[in-house]
Every structure is written in structure tokens, then in C-alpha cells.
Design a protein around this motif. Structure first.
Motif, PDB file in Angstrom:
ATOM      1  N   ALA A 288      33.546   9.314  13.391  1.00 62.93           N
ATOM      2  CA  ALA A 288      32.152   9.751  13.552  1.00 62.93           C
ATOM      3  C   ALA A 288      31.166   8.605  13.407  1.00 62.93           C
ATOM      4  O   ALA A 288      30.060   8.635  13.969  1.00 62.93           O
ATOM      5  CB  ALA A 288      31.835  10.845  12.531  1.00 62.93           C
ATOM      6  N   ARG A 289      31.552   7.553  12.662  1.00 57.30           N
ATOM      7  CA  ARG A 289      30.655   6.412  12.477  1.00 57.30           C
ATOM      8  C   ARG A 289      30.559   5.542  13.727  1.00 57.30           C
ATOM      9  O   ARG A 289      29.585   4.790  13.877  1.00 57.30           O
ATOM     10  CB  ARG A 289      31.138   5.557  11.303  1.00 57.30           C
ATOM     11  CG  ARG A 289      31.158   6.268   9.952  1.00 57.30           C
ATOM     12  CD  ARG A 289      31.867   5.420   8.919  1.00 57.30           C
ATOM     13  NE  ARG A 289      33.272   5.175   9.307  1.00 57.30           N
ATOM     14  CZ  ARG A 289      34.088   4.325   8.651  1.00 57.30           C
ATOM     15  NH1 ARG A 289      33.622   3.638   7.602  1.00 57.30           N
ATOM     16  NH2 ARG A 289      35.342   4.188   9.043  1.00 57.30           N
ATOM     17  N   PHE A 290      31.551   5.637  14.622  1.00 56.24           N
ATOM     18  CA  PHE A 290      31.640   4.718  15.744  1.00 56.24           C
ATOM     19  C   PHE A 290      31.688   5.414  17.104  1.00 56.24           C
ATOM     20  O   PHE A 290      31.675   4.747  18.144  1.00 56.24           O
ATOM     21  CB  PHE A 290      32.904   3.853  15.619  1.00 56.24           C
ATOM     22  CG  PHE A 290      33.119   3.223  14.272  1.00 56.24           C
ATOM     23  CD1 PHE A 290      32.040   2.722  13.542  1.00 56.24           C
ATOM     24  CD2 PHE A 290      34.391   3.120  13.724  1.00 56.24           C
ATOM     25  CE1 PHE A 290      32.234   2.128  12.295  1.00 56.24           C
ATOM     26  CE2 PHE A 290      34.604   2.536  12.492  1.00 56.24           C
ATOM     27  CZ  PHE A 290      33.519   2.036  11.767  1.00 56.24           C
ATOM     28  N   ALA A 291      31.733   6.719  17.148  1.00 56.14           N
ATOM     29  CA  ALA A 291      32.000   7.428  18.397  1.00 56.14           C
ATOM     30  C   ALA A 291      30.883   7.278  19.419  1.00 56.14           C
ATOM     31  O   ALA A 291      31.135   7.295  20.630  1.00 56.14           O
ATOM     32  CB  ALA A 291      32.247   8.908  18.108  1.00 56.14           C
ATOM     33  N   THR A 292      29.646   7.151  18.968  1.00 54.42           N
ATOM     34  CA  THR A 292      28.512   7.000  19.884  1.00 54.42           C
ATOM     35  C   THR A 292      27.777   5.704  19.577  1.00 54.42           C
ATOM     36  O   THR A 292      27.849   5.178  18.452  1.00 54.42           O
ATOM     37  CB  THR A 292      27.527   8.169  19.754  1.00 54.42           C
ATOM     38  OG1 THR A 292      26.914   8.133  18.455  1.00 54.42           O
ATOM     39  CG2 THR A 292      28.241   9.504  19.943  1.00 54.42           C
ATOM     40  N   ASN A 293      27.048   5.203  20.575  1.00 54.28           N
ATOM     41  CA  ASN A 293      26.345   3.945  20.358  1.00 54.28           C
ATOM     42  C   ASN A 293      25.332   4.011  19.221  1.00 54.28           C
ATOM     43  O   ASN A 293      25.276   3.079  18.406  1.00 54.28           O
ATOM     44  CB  ASN A 293      25.663   3.483  21.651  1.00 54.28           C
ATOM     45  CG  ASN A 293      24.989   2.126  21.475  1.00 54.28           C
ATOM     46  OD1 ASN A 293      25.648   1.108  21.314  1.00 54.28           O
ATOM     47  ND2 ASN A 293      23.668   2.128  21.479  1.00 54.28           N
TER      48      ASN A 293
END
Length: 414
Positions: A288-293
């Protein structure tokens, strides 16, 4: 079916009187020359454009010995003819006024008001030639409290904010403002000056009249801050130096590899997921920390060390090969020898070798690729005063065209 006759270059038939020197003005006039204009470069007798002395390196002659033609001068002065005229003398002023009366464009980068004493300012030349397009390039523009100040690229990079967002971040080794490794503000100013000239030429087709173009390095530098300026104006936050990182995209920076460095330029979440697969860490794309920009930007300090620990496990060539197959934007950090050896650079013909009176000069091709009227490399960068008599004959019909006289004059003034 017969072939159509070849079309003339876009600016063929236009005459440019170039009173500029150093880089911003000559860059603009070189573009005009590349597109077919007849560009006449006016230089001081005996010394010429300041950049003729900005070396080493200098062009090597046919005998392998260094000449007095600096690489700096050569980069911005092809497709021009050089005349040596002393504008401080009454005779020189008269000749230049006569040439301006026959010109379509005058380009100059003297201090604001500096050419009025010679009768070569816009008001004076507009009276002689109302169709004249007169482009002035200065550090700070024709008005405002700084108008009289001289302006140089390095100074403007600092004053215009570029250096404040370029360099190692505060708190790290080597921190501090840095200039860009090339005189980028001068180059961009040359481009904007060219755009202004082309716009004025188009307008002249309707009005029949020229106009004055006021181009300032400071204006250009602030305009070229692009998203960084918008980030400040919209968000109210002063951008900071981030090294090779991007303020709004992660990961979008350089990373160490087993043998050098590479660039990751990941612009969307799909590219990031594909990178994670190649890197052997598909779970990062689900985190969740990295899934979106936006989340990667928020957790930059966690993600970037993880990526660095991974990228050092393979060479740059190995990463580039694997990531290109996965359609992930990446590439090496090339030195200039590697740039000109790159197969894509070679396939595009970006190095152009031109015959020169003193040997052969290697130049960088114009990036303007026109399908029907391509750039032509008609002339190498000229010797000082090489074409004085020729130009006076062509433009004024005042003296016979005698190539031997032009050669003698070039030798006398170089």
C-alpha cells in the motif's frame, strides 16, 4: 507521373543581419541559417566574436596543428557569412545602416540602449526599413530596474531560480546550489528568440510591417522553470534541491548499479509493477505504501533505499536489457564519447562533418527534421571577415565580388 521540383528551404530568401556574439544570439541566428536564411555575422575587425578566443580546444587544421578557431565558436556559427566592420567608425555605421535597410531581420545582444550611439537601435533602423524585424537579447530586458545590467548565463541561472533547485540536497555531502553543465539559459533564450522572429515574420505577411522583439535571459529562465514554478505558484511551497530525484514522481532518478549508474524514469503504476517483477520483488507493487505514485512520493525515504539495494546487484547493461524488454523506461548515464558512439545517435546522423577552409569541422546536426525541406549544411563556421566584400556586393552591389579580396581580408583580420 513526374517528380515534383525540390522545394526551397523554409527561410530561403530572408536576410539576417546578426550583430550578436557569444551564445544566445548566435544560437538563434544559426537556427535561422540552418532553415535557409542568408545570415551575415558582423564581427569586430581583428578580434571578432568573443568566443573565437574561448579555448582550448581549437579546430585542428589539415596539418594536425591547432588553429585559432575555437570549439566554442564553431558550435554556434555554421551557415553564416562573416563580415568585419568597425561599428564605432562613421564608415562602419553607414555600411551597417545600408545593410539593415536591405535586411529582413536584425539580431543583437548589446546592453539596453547600447546601439543608439551608432544609429543601429530599433528606432533608427525602423525609420530606414519599416519592414525590419529587430530582435534584442539582453540579460534583463528593455525595461525595469535591472535593464542596464549586463547578464550572463551563469548569473541568470542563479537569479532565475535554476540553481536553487539543482544540486545535492541540503544535509548531504556536496550539498549546495549547482549550475547546469551547459549554458542552458543562453540556449533556451536563443530558441525563444527564434520563435519570436518566426512569429513576427508571419505577422508581417498581414501588416507589411516589422516590430521589435524584446527577449531577456531572466524572463526565459523563469519561464523555463515550468512545473517547478507552477508548484510554487499553486502550492505555495518553495522547491528544494533534490539531486537527481523528481519532486512529483517516484522512482524517477539515478540509481547505482554493479558497474556504474543508470536512470529509472518510471512514470506510471504499470511501469512500476513491471519493474518490480524484473527486480524480483513483485510484492512491492502490492504494498500500500508503493502501489500508487502519490504513495511512492509520500514514502520515498523508505522505497529508494530498497531500490538501491537491488540495483547494485546487476550491471547497467544487464538492467537496461531486462527493463527494455519489460517496457520500463531506463538508460545509462553516458559520457560524451559514449553519446556519440551510441547506435541511435549514429543512426540519426547527429554528428555532421563539414569541410572548412582550415580542415574539417565536426558539428552537431540540427534536431529540426523537416520531411520536404530539410536543413542544409551549406557553410561551415566562417573565418573572421571571410565574406566582407562578397556580402557588400550581394546586399549592396557597392563593390565587385572578388573571392581573393575576401580571403586576404579574412587573413588580415583573423
Amino acid at each position: 507521373m513526374t517528380d515534383s521540383p525540390p522545394r526551397a528551404q523554409p527561410l530561403a530568401g530572408l536576410r539576417v543581419l546578426d550583430l550578436s556574439r557569444v551564445l544566445a544570439g548566435p544560437w538563434a541566428s544559426q537556427i535561422l541559417g540552418d532553415l535557409g536564411a542568408d545570415v551575415v555575422k558582423v564581427e569586430r575587425p581583428g578580434s571578432g566574436d568573443d568566443t573565437r578566443a574561448w579555448g582550448p580546444p581549437y579546430l585542428q587544421g589539415a596539418d594536425g596543428q591547432a588553429t585559432r578557431e575555437s570549439a566554442y565558436f564553431l558550435c554556434a556559427n555554421r551557415n553564416k557569412r562573416s563580415i568585419a566592420i568597425d561599428m564605432a567608425s562613421p564608415e562602419g555605421q553607414q555600411q551597417l545602416q545600408q545593410l539593415a535597410a536591405q535586411a529582413d531581420i536584425v539580431l543583437e545582444n548589446f546592453k539596453t540602449g547600447g546601439l543608439a550611439q551608432y544609429g543601429l537601435d530599433y528606432a533608427s533602423l525602423n525609420a530606414l526599413n519599416p519592414r525590419l524585424i529587430y530582435c534584442s537579447i539582453t540579460g534583463f530586458g528593455q525595461n525595469g530596474p535591472y535593464a542596464a545590467r549586463p547578464g550572463y548565463d551563469f548569473l541568470i541561472q542563479a537569479m532565475g531560480g535554476l540553481m536553487s533547485i539543482t544540486g545535492v540536497p541540503d544535509g548531504e555531502d556536496g550539498a549546495g546550489p549547482q549550475k547546469v553543465g551547459v549554458a542552458l539559459t543562453d540556449i533556451l533564450t536563443g530558441l525563444y528568440a527564434t520563435i519570436g522572429i518566426l512569429a513576427a515574420l508571419q505577422e508581417r505577411r498581414h501588416s507589411g510591417l516589422g516590430q521589435h522583439i524584446d527577449t531577456a535571459l531572466l524572463d526565459v529562465q523563469v519561464a523555463a522553470l515550468a512545473n517547478q514554478a507552477s508548484n510554487y505558484l499553486v502550492g505555495g511551497v518553495v522547491p528544494r534541491r533534490m539531486g537527481n530525484a523528481h519532486p512529483s514522481i517516484v522512482p524517477y532518478q539515478s540509481f547505482p548499479t554493479a558497474d556504474s549508474d543508470m536512470i529509472l524514469a518510471i512514470g506510471n503504476d504499470g511501469q512500476f509493477a513491471r519493474f518490480c517483477q524484473v527486480a524480483g520483488h513483485p510484492q512491492w507493487a502490492q504494498d500500500a505504501r508503493f502501489a500508487t505514485n502519490p504513495q511512492r512520493v509520500a514514502h520515498r525515504s523508505v522505497l529508494i533505499p530498497l531500490l538501491r539495494q537491488t540495483t547494485v546487484m546487476r550491471t547497467t547493461a544487464e538492467w537496461v536489457s531486462a527493463l527494455e524488454q519489460a517496457d520500463v523506461p531506463c538508460g545509462p548515464v553516458n559520457r560524451l564519447d559514449e553519446v556519440f558512439a551510441d547506435p541511435q545517435v549514429q543512426a540519426r546522423g547527429i554528428q555532421v562533418d563539414l569541410p572548412h577552409p582550415l580542415g574539417t569541422v565536426a558539428t552537431v546536426a540540427s534536431p529540426v527534421r523537416l520531411s520536404a525541406t530539410p536543413v542544409q549544411y551549406r557553410r561551415p563556421p566562417p573565418l573572421l571577415g571571410q565574406h566582407t566584400q562578397e556580402v557588400l556586393h550581394d546586399w549592396l552591389a557597392s563593390q565587385p565580388a572578388d573571392p581573393s579580396q575576401s580571403t586576404q581580408l579574412a587573413q588580415a583580420t583573423s
